[in-house]
Design a protein around this motif. Structure first.
Motif, PDB file in Angstrom:
ATOM      1  N   LYS A   1       4.816   7.718   5.876  1.00 50.95           N
ATOM      2  CA  LYS A   1       5.556   7.003   6.899  1.00 50.95           C
ATOM      3  C   LYS A   1       4.675   6.072   7.721  1.00 50.95           C
ATOM      4  N   ASN A   2       3.493   6.504   8.067  1.00 48.08           N
ATOM      5  CA  ASN A   2       2.663   5.739   8.985  1.00 48.08           C
ATOM      6  C   ASN A   2       1.590   4.883   8.342  1.00 48.08           C
ATOM      7  N   ASP A   3       1.470   4.901   7.018  1.00 51.63           N
ATOM      8  CA  ASP A   3       0.421   4.077   6.419  1.00 51.63           C
ATOM      9  C   ASP A   3       0.868   3.240   5.229  1.00 51.63           C
ATOM     10  N   ALA A   4       2.117   3.331   4.826  1.00 55.75           N
ATOM     11  CA  ALA A   4       2.601   2.480   3.738  1.00 55.75           C
ATOM     12  C   ALA A   4       2.808   1.061   4.252  1.00 55.75           C
ATOM     13  N   CYS A   5       2.597   0.097   3.386  1.00 59.14           N
ATOM     14  CA  CYS A   5       2.834  -1.302   3.726  1.00 59.14           C
ATOM     15  C   CYS A   5       3.752  -1.910   2.684  1.00 59.14           C
ATOM     16  N   PHE A   6       4.598  -2.799   3.109  1.00 60.18           N
ATOM     17  CA  PHE A   6       5.521  -3.477   2.214  1.00 60.18           C
ATOM     18  C   PHE A   6       5.317  -4.970   2.352  1.00 60.18           C
ATOM     19  N   ARG A   7       5.571  -5.655   1.276  1.00 60.41           N
ATOM     20  CA  ARG A   7       5.631  -7.107   1.332  1.00 60.41           C
ATOM     21  C   ARG A   7       7.065  -7.472   0.977  1.00 60.41           C
ATOM     22  N   SER A   8       7.873  -7.548   1.989  1.00 59.24           N
ATOM     23  CA  SER A   8       9.260  -7.962   1.848  1.00 59.24           C
ATOM     24  C   SER A   8      10.074  -7.147   0.852  1.00 59.24           C
TER      25      SER A   8
ATOM     26  N   GLY B   1       9.245   9.634   3.700  1.00 55.59           N
ATOM     27  CA  GLY B   1       8.789   8.263   3.533  1.00 55.59           C
ATOM     28  C   GLY B   1       7.630   8.121   2.568  1.00 55.59           C
ATOM     29  N   ARG B   2       7.187   9.222   1.988  1.00 52.38           N
ATOM     30  CA  ARG B   2       6.043   9.205   1.068  1.00 52.38           C
ATOM     31  C   ARG B   2       6.403   8.502  -0.236  1.00 52.38           C
ATOM     32  N   ALA B   3       5.500   7.621  -0.677  1.00 54.78           N
ATOM     33  CA  ALA B   3       5.719   6.895  -1.926  1.00 54.78           C
ATOM     34  C   ALA B   3       5.488   7.805  -3.111  1.00 54.78           C
ATOM     35  N   GLY B   4       6.289   7.609  -4.133  1.00 53.77           N
ATOM     36  CA  GLY B   4       6.125   8.310  -5.402  1.00 53.77           C
ATOM     37  C   GLY B   4       5.626   7.318  -6.433  1.00 53.77           C
ATOM     38  N   TRP B   5       6.358   7.158  -7.512  1.00 51.27           N
ATOM     39  CA  TRP B   5       5.933   6.228  -8.549  1.00 51.27           C
ATOM     40  C   TRP B   5       6.237   4.781  -8.168  1.00 51.27           C
ATOM     41  N   ARG B   6       5.552   3.876  -8.857  1.00 52.00           N
ATOM     42  CA  ARG B   6       5.750   2.431  -8.674  1.00 52.00           C
ATOM     43  C   ARG B   6       5.729   1.770 -10.045  1.00 52.00           C
ATOM     44  N   GLN B   7       6.773   1.003 -10.359  1.00 50.37           N
ATOM     45  CA  GLN B   7       6.822   0.257 -11.615  1.00 50.37           C
ATOM     46  C   GLN B   7       6.581  -1.220 -11.292  1.00 50.37           C
TER      47      GLN B   7
ATOM     48  N   LEU C   1       0.862  -1.171   0.000  1.00 52.25           N
ATOM     49  CA  LEU C   1       0.000   0.000   0.000  1.00 52.25           C
ATOM     50  C   LEU C   1       0.897   1.219   0.000  1.00 52.25           C
ATOM     51  N   ASP C   2       0.804   2.035  -1.050  1.00 60.77           N
ATOM     52  CA  ASP C   2       1.595   3.249  -1.081  1.00 60.77           C
ATOM     53  C   ASP C   2       1.034   4.235  -0.080  1.00 60.77           C
ATOM     54  N   GLY C   3       1.906   5.007   0.504  1.00 59.80           N
ATOM     55  CA  GLY C   3       1.466   5.995   1.475  1.00 59.80           C
ATOM     56  C   GLY C   3       2.663   6.629   2.139  1.00 59.80           C
TER      57      GLY C   3
END
Length: 169
Positions: free
Chosen positions: A69-76, A104-110, A65-67
């Motif tokens: 510092k406090n709401d982004a989630c990563f899967r490994s 920590g804010r997400a930008g683009w995702r490929q 989940l992009d977001g």
């Protein structure tokens, strides 16, 4: 010698042995700090004060989940690089995502590299580069993550840390 992290795993922010790490796979050292692709988040460790803080991601959330510092989630997340302003992160789904190093804010995702067994990223000025298991080198725009070039260099690129990330080791 351990400068941070206790005997138990976790994702606690703190100083020295109070700090917790869980599944730290990718690391880079930049401008006096160690940036760590931890199992569920991205962490910054000051090796002098031994303070560990979470830059982005929640602990123990297996999701993407992009977001901020406090709401982004990563899967490994497993691979990490920086150009000084942004962190470029590859994960076990073979996606490349950019994060602001400070907020920590997400930008683009490929995410069009799924199932290609990509390497850790390399930040090269205007580009972010990853290779894959089929022998292609993917050159992405650092501005928006779009493909700039995709030359084939050989029949496969071997990446031991990526194999471990995909096998659950």
């Amino acid at each position: 010698i351990s400068i941070a992290g206790g005997s138990s795993s976790g994702n606690l922010n703190g100083t020295g042995h109070v700090a917790g790490f869980s599944g730290a796979i990718g690391m880079i050292f930049f401008s006096g700090a160690l940036y760590i692709a931890n199992q569920y988040n991205i962490r910054r460790l000051d090796p002098y004060s031994t303070v560990a803080t979470t830059i982005s991601g929640l602990s123990k959330n297996i999701a993407t989940l992009d977001g901020g510092k406090n709401d982004a989630c990563f899967r490994s997340p497993y691979g990490i690089a920086t150009d000084g302003n942004y962190l470029y992160v590859t994960d076990d789904k073979d996606a490349v995502t950019v994060y602001d190093k400070n907020s920590g804010r997400a930008g683009w995702r490929q995410d069009k590299l799924a199932h290609r067994l990509v390497t850790a990223p390399l930040a090269l000025g205007a580009w972010v580069v990853v290779a894959d298991g089929e022998g292609y080198v993917h050159v992405l725009s650092a501005d928006d993550g779009s493909f700039v070039a995709r030359p084939r260099v050989d029949s496969g690129v071997r990446t031991p840390h990526h194999a471990a990330a995909h096998s659950g080791l």
